[in-house]
Design a protein around this motif. Structure first.
Motif, PDB file in Angstrom:
ATOM      1  N   ASP A 141       0.712  -1.299  -0.123  1.00 47.04           N
ATOM      2  CA  ASP A 141       0.079   0.018  -0.074  1.00 47.04           C
ATOM      3  C   ASP A 141       0.924   1.320   0.017  1.00 47.04           C
ATOM      4  OD1 ASP A 141      -1.914   2.113   0.424  1.00 47.04           O
ATOM      5  OD2 ASP A 141      -3.087   0.954   1.916  1.00 47.04           O
ATOM      6  N   PRO A 142       0.935   1.865  -1.268  1.00 50.42           N
ATOM      7  CA  PRO A 142       1.697   3.239  -1.093  1.00 50.42           C
ATOM      8  C   PRO A 142       1.067   4.476  -0.684  1.00 50.42           C
ATOM      9  CG  PRO A 142       0.935   2.887  -3.274  1.00 50.42           C
ATOM     10  CD  PRO A 142       0.119   1.779  -2.390  1.00 50.42           C
ATOM     11  N   CYS A 143      -0.177   4.281  -0.295  1.00 52.70           N
ATOM     12  CA  CYS A 143      -0.945   5.541   0.288  1.00 52.70           C
ATOM     13  C   CYS A 143      -2.039   4.977   1.007  1.00 52.70           C
ATOM     14  CB  CYS A 143      -1.470   6.273  -0.978  1.00 52.70           C
ATOM     15  SG  CYS A 143      -2.208   5.332  -2.263  1.00 52.70           S
ATOM     16  N   VAL A 144      -1.808   4.909   2.300  1.00 51.69           N
ATOM     17  CA  VAL A 144      -2.653   4.043   3.469  1.00 51.69           C
ATOM     18  C   VAL A 144      -4.096   5.176   3.621  1.00 51.69           C
ATOM     19  CG1 VAL A 144      -2.844   3.551   5.783  1.00 51.69           C
ATOM     20  CG2 VAL A 144      -0.656   3.102   4.603  1.00 51.69           C
ATOM     21  N   GLY A 145      -5.026   4.527   3.559  1.00 51.35           N
ATOM     22  CA  GLY A 145      -6.170   5.350   3.797  1.00 51.35           C
ATOM     23  C   GLY A 145      -6.710   5.977   2.599  1.00 51.35           C
ATOM     24  N   GLU A 146      -6.178   5.947   1.514  1.00 54.17           N
ATOM     25  CA  GLU A 146      -6.735   6.774   0.102  1.00 54.17           C
ATOM     26  C   GLU A 146      -7.054   5.875  -0.698  1.00 54.17           C
ATOM     27  OE1 GLU A 146      -4.349  10.517  -0.560  1.00 54.17           O
ATOM     28  OE2 GLU A 146      -2.880   9.567   0.633  1.00 54.17           O
ATOM     29  N   GLU A 147      -7.601   6.260  -1.716  1.00 53.53           N
ATOM     30  CA  GLU A 147      -8.438   5.593  -2.776  1.00 53.53           C
ATOM     31  C   GLU A 147      -7.270   5.140  -3.817  1.00 53.53           C
ATOM     32  OE1 GLU A 147     -11.455   7.625  -4.948  1.00 53.53           O
ATOM     33  OE2 GLU A 147     -12.841   7.579  -3.184  1.00 53.53           O
ATOM     34  N   LYS A 148      -7.200   3.849  -4.204  1.00 54.14           N
ATOM     35  CA  LYS A 148      -6.217   3.553  -5.066  1.00 54.14           C
ATOM     36  C   LYS A 148      -6.746   2.949  -6.567  1.00 54.14           C
ATOM     37  CE  LYS A 148      -4.863   1.359  -1.541  1.00 54.14           C
ATOM     38  NZ  LYS A 148      -5.292   2.147  -0.137  1.00 54.14           N
ATOM     39  N   SER A 149      -6.048   2.992  -7.562  1.00 51.60           N
ATOM     40  CA  SER A 149      -6.223   2.392  -8.863  1.00 51.60           C
ATOM     41  C   SER A 149      -5.195   1.630  -9.491  1.00 51.60           C
ATOM     42  CB  SER A 149      -6.574   3.527  -9.777  1.00 51.60           C
ATOM     43  OG  SER A 149      -7.700   4.199  -9.318  1.00 51.60           O
ATOM     44  N   LEU A 150      -5.323   0.686 -10.426  1.00 49.01           N
ATOM     45  CA  LEU A 150      -4.302   0.115 -11.091  1.00 49.01           C
ATOM     46  C   LEU A 150      -4.422   0.321 -12.589  1.00 49.01           C
ATOM     47  CD1 LEU A 150      -2.203  -2.060 -11.279  1.00 49.01           C
ATOM     48  CD2 LEU A 150      -3.914  -3.996 -11.735  1.00 49.01           C
ATOM     49  N   LYS A 151      -3.145   0.948 -12.953  1.00 49.90           N
ATOM     50  CA  LYS A 151      -3.116   1.257 -14.467  1.00 49.90           C
ATOM     51  C   LYS A 151      -2.222   0.461 -15.286  1.00 49.90           C
ATOM     52  CE  LYS A 151      -2.253   5.592 -17.183  1.00 49.90           C
ATOM     53  NZ  LYS A 151      -1.771   6.817 -17.263  1.00 49.90           N
ATOM     54  N   VAL A 152      -2.603  -0.032 -16.187  1.00 49.23           N
ATOM     55  CA  VAL A 152      -1.606  -1.168 -16.941  1.00 49.23           C
ATOM     56  C   VAL A 152      -1.669  -0.883 -18.252  1.00 49.23           C
ATOM     57  CG1 VAL A 152      -1.398  -3.570 -17.425  1.00 49.23           C
ATOM     58  CG2 VAL A 152      -2.615  -2.841 -15.515  1.00 49.23           C
ATOM     59  N   LEU A 153      -0.188  -0.856 -18.682  1.00 50.01           N
ATOM     60  CA  LEU A 153       0.006  -0.764 -20.230  1.00 50.01           C
ATOM     61  C   LEU A 153       0.522  -1.977 -20.789  1.00 50.01           C
ATOM     62  CD1 LEU A 153       0.255   1.111 -23.092  1.00 50.01           C
ATOM     63  CD2 LEU A 153       2.370   1.775 -21.914  1.00 50.01           C
ATOM     64  N   TYR A 154      -0.306  -2.522 -21.677  1.00 46.25           N
ATOM     65  CA  TYR A 154       0.309  -3.972 -22.052  1.00 46.25           C
ATOM     66  C   TYR A 154       0.291  -4.163 -23.721  1.00 46.25           C
ATOM     67  CZ  TYR A 154      -4.592  -5.134 -22.370  1.00 46.25           C
ATOM     68  OH  TYR A 154      -5.871  -5.253 -22.660  1.00 46.25           O
ATOM     69  N   GLN A 155       0.956  -5.053 -23.943  1.00 46.74           N
ATOM     70  CA  GLN A 155       1.005  -5.294 -25.688  1.00 46.74           C
ATOM     71  C   GLN A 155       0.491  -6.781 -25.609  1.00 46.74           C
ATOM     72  OE1 GLN A 155       4.841  -4.149 -27.522  1.00 46.74           O
ATOM     73  NE2 GLN A 155       4.760  -6.215 -28.485  1.00 46.74           N
ATOM     74  N   PHE A 156      -0.522  -6.840 -26.690  1.00 47.37           N
ATOM     75  CA  PHE A 156      -0.966  -8.216 -27.051  1.00 47.37           C
ATOM     76  C   PHE A 156      -1.179  -8.181 -28.478  1.00 47.37           C
ATOM     77  CE2 PHE A 156      -4.729 -10.744 -27.818  1.00 47.37           C
ATOM     78  CZ  PHE A 156      -4.279 -12.057 -27.165  1.00 47.37           C
ATOM     79  N   ARG A 157      -0.485  -9.080 -29.285  1.00 48.74           N
ATOM     80  CA  ARG A 157      -0.408  -9.408 -30.465  1.00 48.74           C
ATOM     81  C   ARG A 157       0.269  -8.259 -31.491  1.00 48.74           C
ATOM     82  NH1 ARG A 157      -6.413 -12.047 -31.704  1.00 48.74           N
ATOM     83  NH2 ARG A 157      -6.071 -14.172 -30.825  1.00 48.74           N
ATOM     84  N   GLY A 158       1.220  -7.630 -30.751  1.00 48.54           N
ATOM     85  CA  GLY A 158       1.872  -6.736 -31.004  1.00 48.54           C
ATOM     86  C   GLY A 158       1.217  -5.159 -31.031  1.00 48.54           C
ATOM     87  N   VAL A 159       0.123  -5.174 -30.530  1.00 47.46           N
ATOM     88  CA  VAL A 159      -0.608  -3.641 -30.444  1.00 47.46           C
ATOM     89  C   VAL A 159      -0.819  -3.585 -29.066  1.00 47.46           C
ATOM     90  CG1 VAL A 159      -3.006  -2.702 -30.772  1.00 47.46           C
ATOM     91  CG2 VAL A 159      -1.909  -4.422 -32.355  1.00 47.46           C
ATOM     92  N   LEU A 160      -0.506  -2.172 -28.679  1.00 47.29           N
ATOM     93  CA  LEU A 160      -0.708  -1.586 -27.443  1.00 47.29           C
ATOM     94  C   LEU A 160      -1.913  -1.596 -26.828  1.00 47.29           C
ATOM     95  CD1 LEU A 160       2.319   1.182 -27.485  1.00 47.29           C
ATOM     96  CD2 LEU A 160       2.107  -0.847 -26.135  1.00 47.29           C
ATOM     97  N   HIS A 161      -2.045  -1.820 -25.553  1.00 45.63           N
ATOM     98  CA  HIS A 161      -3.415  -1.671 -24.852  1.00 45.63           C
ATOM     99  C   HIS A 161      -3.192  -0.766 -23.482  1.00 45.63           C
ATOM    100  CE1 HIS A 161      -3.969  -4.908 -27.746  1.00 45.63           C
ATOM    101  NE2 HIS A 161      -5.462  -4.889 -27.529  1.00 45.63           N
TER     102      HIS A 161
END
Length: 536
Positions: A493-513
């Motif tokens: 937990d990098p920020c205790v007591g605060e709202e958190k989110s997950l951000k993902v940049l990934y590649q699938f079949r050579g295309v960025l998502h």
């Protein structure tokens, strides 16, 4: 919902990842031993049907509950739940003697008629007559506490003091309440005061059917003029899911019959009532609208007409802090005049300030009674309440950070150790995914993101979780369940007591998502909707 086979597969996978024998470096070996032991402890809980049922229903606090060691082993979650609730009841009974339920009301009546009904020509020669005279003409204070004697018996001690225009008095009451069954209770009341003699009363409540109940209150008031009996009976019935109907009969000093219908929904509260009695008969209609905001704002209005005259009331109330609700109501009536009623509910305490402005229907009094409280509230909310709540939240977060600092530091060290231990496995996973043009996590961040311009002064608090997420990729898929990501391997937990989110940049079949999900939101990738358009 994981099966035993899925648990075993995950356990074997993490054991292979964290097994101490796979690491030659002494520091990595020590870190691997600690993580390996944590995985083993988790598997011990989840592989046992009883401890897993406890954990699934109540989490870690259920496992720490006293008394499980003497409980016969159960087979179903329903039996586990029953056992847990029994242990909770026993613990509550041990605390019973320490609990009270204090309630209080303080009412201060203010006479401000000199602001609007002033005769200036009569007071020109009186010293200090240039300033309007605002006086407190009545006060009322009441307080009650409850003392549980047993699981079914409760003693209630209450008292009140009242004064008006220099005259006043008070009384004290003691009530003993017993819950006779799941359908009803009875209460004996004894009281005495300086203005009235001893009081003896009996109250009873009974559920007649699942949709209908009755309450009865009998009282005997002793005084120098003799004994004055009184009886009040209320019959209530659920007309539908959100509507109650009431019939009340009161016999005694002020005999009356009253009927009312109350409809209460998530967004509104509506009441219509009719009373025939001595000395007052009236009809009343009121409506309250509930806004679905975090401040629980409500606006209300009512019309009441009877032998005493006609009264129109309108007002609003709003939550100003975690335990406080502030409300104001303007009352305009004939012949009552114009009044402003301010009420503050603070936990179980109520502070009420009725301010009588004029005996006549003066437009100026109605205007100032309406606009004045709004201007004062918004000024106080902006200059005092909002900064206070912001500072209070910061203090609470700071305290929470201090309380969890050592634990967060340990979790951070474990996460960093897990990332180091994952490197070799992640390298093999990336090679396999590249060979099949599969799923490769380019970058991933977890924590607090600031995208709103109104919060641009807040600090972004995120950690890099690219390696942990890539390690969870299997057969070109990444599936995260509907739970906080804090518990994932390599996360903390990098920020205790605060709202958190997950951000993902990934590649699938050579295309960025790219995708961003809330902390407790389930996530499944890859998805076509995550694709980044080449034009964008």
């Amino acid at each position: 919902q994981a099966s035993q086979e899925e648990l075993k597969a995950a356990y074997r996978r993490l054991c292979m990842l964290y097994h101490p024998d796979k690491h030659r470096d002494p520091e990595l070996k020590t870190q691997a031993e600690r993580l390996f032991n944590l995985v083993h402890q988790a598997y011990e809980v989840l592989s046992d049907p009883q401890t897993r049922a406890i954990y699934d229903i109540y989490g870690r606090r259920g496992l720490e509950m006293e008394g499980w060691e003497v409980v016969e082993r159960k087979r179903t979650p329903a039996e586990i739940r029953e056992e847990f609730e029994r242990l909770q009841r026993e613990r509550e009974e041990r605390r019973l003697q320490q609990r009270t339920n204090p309630k209080g009301t303080i009412s201060v009546g203010i006479d401000a008629t000199d602001l609007f009904d002033r005769y200036d020509e009569e007071y020109e020669d009186v010293p200090g007559s240039s300033f309007p005279q605002i006086e407190i003409n009545k006060m009322h204070i009441s307080q009650s506490i409850e003392a549980p004697l047993t699981a079914t018996d409760t003693a209630i001690l209450s008292g009140n003091l009242s004064t008006q225009n220099g005259n006043g008095g008070g009384s004290i009451n003691l009530a003993l309440r017993r819950v006779t069954s799941a359908k009803g209770w009875g209460e004996l009341e004894f009281g005495a005061g300086d203005l009235q003699g001893p009081l003896f009363g009996l109250k009873m409540f009974r559920n007649l059917t699942p949709r209908c109940f009755i309450t009865t209150n009998c009282a005997l008031q002793f005084s120098s003029r003799g004994i004055r009996p009184g009886l009040t009976t209320v019959l209530a019935r659920n007309l539908d899911k959100n509507t109650m109907g009431y019939l009340q009969w009161r016999w005694g000093i002020q005999s009356a019959m009253n009927t009312s219908i109350v409809r209460d929904t998530k967004t509104s509260h509506f009441t219509v009532a009719l009373q025939l009695g001595i000395p007052h008969s009236f009809m009343m209609v009121s409506y309250q609208h509930k806004f679905q905001d975090e401040d629980q704002t409500r606006v209300k209005g009512s019309l009441k007409a009877g032998f005493f005259g006609t009264i129109v009331e309108y007002g609003a109330e709003r939550k100003i802090s975690r335990h406080s609700i502030l409300g104001a109501t303007v009352s305009v009536g004939v012949p009552q005049g114009v009044s402003l009623k301010i009420k503050l509910n603070r936990a179980s305490q109520t502070y009420f300030f009725p301010v009588h402005l004029t005996d006549q229907l003066l437009p100026s009094a109605v205007f100032y009674a309406t606009v004045g409280p709004l201007v004062i509230y918004f000024a106080m909310h902006r200059l005092i309440i909002k900064p206070y709540l912001r500072a209070q939240k910061e203090r609470e977060l700071e305290k929470q950070r201090e309380d969890t600092a050592s634990d967060i530091l340990q979790k951070k060290q474990e996460a960093e150790a897990a990332v180091r231990l994952m490197q070799e496995s992640v390298r093999r996973i990336i090679e396999a995914e590249e060979a099949r043009m599969g799923l490769i996590v380019v970058n991933a961040w977890y924590g607090k993101f600031v995208n709103d311009n109104s919060r641009k002064n807040e600090k972004v608090k995120v950690i890099d979780v690219t390696v942990p997420l890539q390690c969870l990729v299997k057969d070109s898929k990444l599936i995260l369940t509907e739970a906080s990501k804090v518990g994932l391997p390599g996360f903390y937990d990098p920020c205790v007591g605060e709202e958190k989110s997950l951000k993902v940049l990934y590649q699938f079949r050579g295309v960025l998502h790219q995708v961003m999900s809330a902390d407790n939101e389930a996530l499944r990738i890859p998805k076509q909707s995550h694709r980044i358009d080449a034009d964008g």
